[in-house]
Scaffold this active site. Sequence first.
Site, PDB file in Angstrom:
ATOM      1  N   LYS A 111     -25.752  -7.609  22.524  1.00 26.47           N
ATOM      2  CA  LYS A 111     -24.880  -8.195  23.556  1.00 26.47           C
ATOM      3  C   LYS A 111     -25.425  -7.907  24.952  1.00 26.47           C
ATOM      4  O   LYS A 111     -25.433  -8.775  25.828  1.00 26.47           O
ATOM      5  CB  LYS A 111     -23.456  -7.612  23.452  1.00 26.47           C
ATOM      6  CG  LYS A 111     -22.784  -7.866  22.125  1.00 26.47           C
ATOM      7  CD  LYS A 111     -21.478  -7.116  22.006  1.00 26.47           C
ATOM      8  CE  LYS A 111     -21.602  -5.620  21.856  1.00 26.47           C
ATOM      9  NZ  LYS A 111     -22.221  -5.151  20.594  1.00 26.47           N
ATOM     10  N   GLN A 133     -18.783  -2.968  21.305  1.00 28.87           N
ATOM     11  CA  GLN A 133     -18.509  -2.986  19.853  1.00 28.87           C
ATOM     12  C   GLN A 133     -18.420  -4.433  19.348  1.00 28.87           C
ATOM     13  O   GLN A 133     -19.155  -5.267  19.829  1.00 28.87           O
ATOM     14  CB  GLN A 133     -17.241  -2.172  19.504  1.00 28.87           C
ATOM     15  CG  GLN A 133     -17.408  -0.677  19.752  1.00 28.87           C
ATOM     16  CD  GLN A 133     -17.208  -0.289  21.203  1.00 28.87           C
ATOM     17  OE1 GLN A 133     -16.277  -0.733  21.857  1.00 28.87           O
ATOM     18  NE2 GLN A 133     -18.078   0.550  21.732  1.00 28.87           N
ATOM     19  N   ASP A 190     -23.879  -3.693  18.085  1.00 23.89           N
ATOM     20  CA  ASP A 190     -25.332  -3.599  18.253  1.00 23.89           C
ATOM     21  C   ASP A 190     -26.057  -4.895  17.902  1.00 23.89           C
ATOM     22  O   ASP A 190     -27.184  -4.880  17.405  1.00 23.89           O
ATOM     23  CB  ASP A 190     -25.905  -2.422  17.427  1.00 23.89           C
ATOM     24  CG  ASP A 190     -25.130  -1.159  17.695  1.00 23.89           C
ATOM     25  OD1 ASP A 190     -24.761  -0.946  18.861  1.00 23.89           O
ATOM     26  OD2 ASP A 190     -24.876  -0.404  16.739  1.00 23.89           O
ATOM     27  N   GLY A 243     -37.138 -11.073  20.447  1.00 20.91           N
ATOM     28  CA  GLY A 243     -37.696  -9.808  20.938  1.00 20.91           C
ATOM     29  C   GLY A 243     -36.723  -9.190  21.914  1.00 20.91           C
ATOM     30  O   GLY A 243     -35.767  -9.845  22.351  1.00 20.91           O
ATOM     31  N   GLY A 288     -23.316   1.257  23.520  1.00 19.46           N
ATOM     32  CA  GLY A 288     -24.704   1.491  23.900  1.00 19.46           C
ATOM     33  C   GLY A 288     -25.367   0.141  23.999  1.00 19.46           C
ATOM     34  O   GLY A 288     -25.547  -0.539  22.987  1.00 19.46           O
ATOM     35  N   HIS A 289     -25.630  -0.294  25.216  1.00 18.23           N
ATOM     36  CA  HIS A 289     -26.229  -1.609  25.429  1.00 18.23           C
ATOM     37  C   HIS A 289     -27.621  -1.408  26.019  1.00 18.23           C
ATOM     38  O   HIS A 289     -27.768  -0.929  27.141  1.00 18.23           O
ATOM     39  CB  HIS A 289     -25.344  -2.447  26.369  1.00 18.23           C
ATOM     40  CG  HIS A 289     -23.990  -2.728  25.801  1.00 18.23           C
ATOM     41  ND1 HIS A 289     -22.950  -3.231  26.541  1.00 18.23           N
ATOM     42  CD2 HIS A 289     -23.505  -2.579  24.538  1.00 18.23           C
ATOM     43  CE1 HIS A 289     -21.884  -3.368  25.757  1.00 18.23           C
ATOM     44  NE2 HIS A 289     -22.198  -2.977  24.553  1.00 18.23           N
TER      45      HIS A 289
HETATM   46  P1  2SA Z   1     -15.538   5.313  18.214  1.00 18.73           P
HETATM   47  O1  2SA Z   1     -16.511   6.305  18.794  1.00 18.73           O
HETATM   48  O2  2SA Z   1     -14.178   5.885  18.012  1.00 18.73           O
HETATM   49  O3  2SA Z   1     -15.513   4.020  18.925  1.00 18.73           O
HETATM   50  O4  2SA Z   1     -16.096   5.030  16.734  1.00 18.73           O
HETATM   51  C1  2SA Z   1     -15.329   4.280  15.802  1.00 18.73           C
HETATM   52  C2  2SA Z   1     -16.214   3.317  15.029  1.00 18.73           C
HETATM   53  O5  2SA Z   1     -16.799   2.374  15.942  1.00 18.73           O
HETATM   54  C3  2SA Z   1     -18.203   2.406  15.815  1.00 18.73           C
HETATM   55  N1  2SA Z   1     -18.854   2.215  17.103  1.00 18.73           N
HETATM   56  C4  2SA Z   1     -20.029   1.604  17.228  1.00 18.73           C
HETATM   57  N2  2SA Z   1     -20.755   0.901  16.343  1.00 18.73           N
HETATM   58  C5  2SA Z   1     -21.932   0.443  16.779  1.00 18.73           C
HETATM   59  N3  2SA Z   1     -22.455   0.691  18.015  1.00 18.73           N
HETATM   60  C6  2SA Z   1     -21.752   1.410  18.899  1.00 18.73           C
HETATM   61  N4  2SA Z   1     -22.337   1.878  20.005  1.00 18.73           N
HETATM   62  C7  2SA Z   1     -23.514   2.765  19.864  1.00 18.73           C
HETATM   63  C8  2SA Z   1     -24.810   1.943  19.815  1.00 18.73           C
HETATM   64  C9  2SA Z   1     -23.334   3.636  18.640  1.00 18.73           C
HETATM   65  C10 2SA Z   1     -24.228   4.854  18.474  1.00 18.73           C
HETATM   66  O6  2SA Z   1     -24.940   1.047  20.635  1.00 18.73           O
HETATM   67  O7  2SA Z   1     -25.678   2.166  18.966  1.00 18.73           O
HETATM   68  O8  2SA Z   1     -25.080   5.172  19.285  1.00 18.73           O
HETATM   69  O9  2SA Z   1     -24.021   5.533  17.425  1.00 18.73           O
HETATM   70  C11 2SA Z   1     -20.458   1.848  18.557  1.00 18.73           C
HETATM   71  N5  2SA Z   1     -19.475   2.509  19.208  1.00 18.73           N
HETATM   72  C12 2SA Z   1     -18.498   2.728  18.308  1.00 18.73           C
HETATM   73  C13 2SA Z   1     -18.507   3.824  15.295  1.00 18.73           C
HETATM   74  O10 2SA Z   1     -19.784   3.914  14.705  1.00 18.73           O
HETATM   75  C14 2SA Z   1     -17.373   4.034  14.324  1.00 18.73           C
HETATM   76  O11 2SA Z   1     -17.665   3.359  13.121  1.00 18.73           O
HETATM   77  P1  GDP Z   2     -25.518  -4.139  21.890  1.00 17.74           P
HETATM   78  O1  GDP Z   2     -24.720  -2.885  21.710  1.00 17.74           O
HETATM   79  O2  GDP Z   2     -24.919  -5.305  21.182  1.00 17.74           O
HETATM   80  O3  GDP Z   2     -25.832  -4.442  23.313  1.00 17.74           O
HETATM   81  O4  GDP Z   2     -26.912  -3.883  21.164  1.00 17.74           O
HETATM   82  P2  GDP Z   2     -27.829  -2.568  21.260  1.00 17.74           P
HETATM   83  O5  GDP Z   2     -28.482  -2.538  22.578  1.00 17.74           O
HETATM   84  O6  GDP Z   2     -27.070  -1.359  20.824  1.00 17.74           O
HETATM   85  O7  GDP Z   2     -28.863  -2.856  20.097  1.00 17.74           O
HETATM   86  C1  GDP Z   2     -29.657  -4.002  20.083  1.00 17.74           C
HETATM   87  C2  GDP Z   2     -31.124  -3.555  20.085  1.00 17.74           C
HETATM   88  O8  GDP Z   2     -31.951  -4.644  19.743  1.00 17.74           O
HETATM   89  C3  GDP Z   2     -31.604  -3.102  21.453  1.00 17.74           C
HETATM   90  O9  GDP Z   2     -32.556  -2.089  21.290  1.00 17.74           O
HETATM   91  C4  GDP Z   2     -32.234  -4.353  22.052  1.00 17.74           C
HETATM   92  O10 GDP Z   2     -33.265  -4.060  22.984  1.00 17.74           O
HETATM   93  C5  GDP Z   2     -32.817  -4.999  20.821  1.00 17.74           C
HETATM   94  N1  GDP Z   2     -32.845  -6.472  20.826  1.00 17.74           N
HETATM   95  C6  GDP Z   2     -31.946  -7.335  21.364  1.00 17.74           C
HETATM   96  N2  GDP Z   2     -32.274  -8.605  21.048  1.00 17.74           N
HETATM   97  C7  GDP Z   2     -33.403  -8.530  20.301  1.00 17.74           C
HETATM   98  C8  GDP Z   2     -34.208  -9.507  19.632  1.00 17.74           C
HETATM   99  O11 GDP Z   2     -33.944 -10.707  19.660  1.00 17.74           O
HETATM  100  N3  GDP Z   2     -35.294  -9.018  18.933  1.00 17.74           N
HETATM  101  C9  GDP Z   2     -35.610  -7.701  18.855  1.00 17.74           C
HETATM  102  N4  GDP Z   2     -36.668  -7.338  18.155  1.00 17.74           N
HETATM  103  N5  GDP Z   2     -34.855  -6.761  19.463  1.00 17.74           N
HETATM  104  C10 GDP Z   2     -33.768  -7.172  20.154  1.00 17.74           C
HETATM  105 MG    MG Z   3     -24.942  -0.984  20.957  1.00 19.30          MG
END
Ligand code: 2SA
Ligand code: GDP
Ligand code: MG
Length: 455
Positions: A46, A254, A43, A446, A70-71
């Site tokens: 990316k 991830q 998160d 942002g 989740g991107h």
């Molecule tokens: P999994 O489901 O087996 O891959 O989970 C194992 C660990 O990997 C972590 N994991 C993540 N951590 C951050 N972001 C991820 N994607 C989503 C996001 C997560 C969400 O973009 O926010 O919505 O909760 C992601 N995917 C896997 C997970 O938290 C476990 O620690």
């Molecule tokens: P990813 O999984 O690495 O693609 O990241 P996520 O999308 O899960 O989480 C990043 C969050 O931060 C998203 O809601 C993006 O819209 C937001 N974001 C990305 N870059 C920036 C930044 O430079 N500033 C702020 N405020 N938000 C950002």
């Molecule tokens: Mg994410």
Amino acid sequence: PKTRLPVPAAVSAATAAVYADSAEDRVSSLSQVSGVLGSQWGDEGKGKLVDVLAPRFDIVARCQGGANAGHTIYNSEGKKFALHLVPSGILHEGTLCVVGNGAVIHVPGFFEEIDGLESNGVRCDGRILVSDRAHLLFDLHQAVDGLREAELENSFIGTTKRGIGPCYSSKVTRNGLRVCDLRHMDTFGDKLDVLLKDAASRFQGFKYSKSVLKEEVERYKRFAERLEPFIADTVHVLNESIQQKKKILVEGGQATMLDIDFGTYPFVTSSSPSAGGICTGLGIAPRVIGDLIGVVKAYTSRVGSGPFPTELFGEEGDNLRKAGMEFGTTTGRPRRCGWLDIVALKYCCQINGFSSLNLTKLDVLSGLPEIKVGVSYNQADGQKLQSFPGDLDTLEQVQVNYEVLPGWQSDISSVRSYNELPQAARRYVERIEELVGVPVHYIGVGPGRDALIYK
Ligand code: 2SA
Ligand code: GDP
Ligand code: MG
């Protein structure tokens, strides 16, 4: 003629040497095969960088993970899209999106994602290829994910319950089904039966019957027909594309700290989100990979269980979570938040050999009187650790040594050039560069496409 941006006085000589002529130079100089990888616990943002860079590439490819990712990206009108399995190049008409052999595919979830995109005006037909070698993730894998987590009680991993671990387990056990198996529906049912029986014999709560199998096979017959136009030998497609001098951007899901080998095992995901996963997950040779951009949030977040040495608790953690809107893109779970961890970041830089970094969410730190950066770890006996420990017991007991840097009090979200950032913000960026030895080429201020400073 190109005009060199003025180098602010605060920029060190080393940084000035790699200072960009312009944003154009930064993106056009990226190598034919480049990658964007997470360098914390996910998160980092990316998806946003991939969306920004995608128009400069012919192909955007995912090499590992599945719909646990989740991107979040925004189009130029500010419309929000949360992507899971579909690569973040999808908003750009001219970009081909590839889901490689290293990814795991929940077919109904994939269609749901595509339907959502299509209903929001994003054309997907003919723009996404799914590897015939990728493994199929079934509802049974999702059920097993939940059952396994429940069994772990207080030591649960905190997975996304998307079935990722169980699907990769089937792959490694060698009884998994692959996308190409959808072309052989005559034997599909027997293979699926083995997986269902396996789950039923292991978990009391897993319901198995011949009618469940029959229904699932019927469902997959329909899916097979709909998926057919997406299926391709992506190893061949990607390698031919490289021969034809097409540009490929690899999108990591991830992050390295969640890598099955290098992460904080067992609190990791089940794939290889670090550089090695690009070769194994796409079938391209190491020597064709050029630039790798490590995406690093200006602070740290982690969702799920496991050690997090620089974690902030109470009000400090809550404030960071609120300011950064740190809630899971896939599950909506609150993310744990803390200071930037240089020990972990250096470890990620070593493993991946990042050519540059994208420091994201710098805007979120605005207004803090001071900002801490974790620079080293001491072991329980007071000795300084020389590297990021593999042993979780050691990691859980480390004492973090912090450096304290001054904060800045102005809103930086509309700043678009490096020298317009407050001096304290530049100091923060440059201190990170000094500490990790990798230049920061992109700074996020942002969530929008334009909210990016090219340094
Ligand atoms: P999994 O489901 O087996 O891959 O989970 C194992 C660990 O990997 C972590 N994991 C993540 N951590 C951050 N972001 C991820 N994607 C989503 C996001 C997560 C969400 O973009 O926010 O919505 O909760 C992601 N995917 C896997 C997970 O938290 C476990 O620690
Ligand atoms: P990813 O999984 O690495 O693609 O990241 P996520 O999308 O899960 O989480 C990043 C969050 O931060 C998203 O809601 C993006 O819209 C937001 N974001 C990305 N870059 C920036 C930044 O430079 N500033 C702020 N405020 N938000 C950002
Ligand atoms: Mg994410």
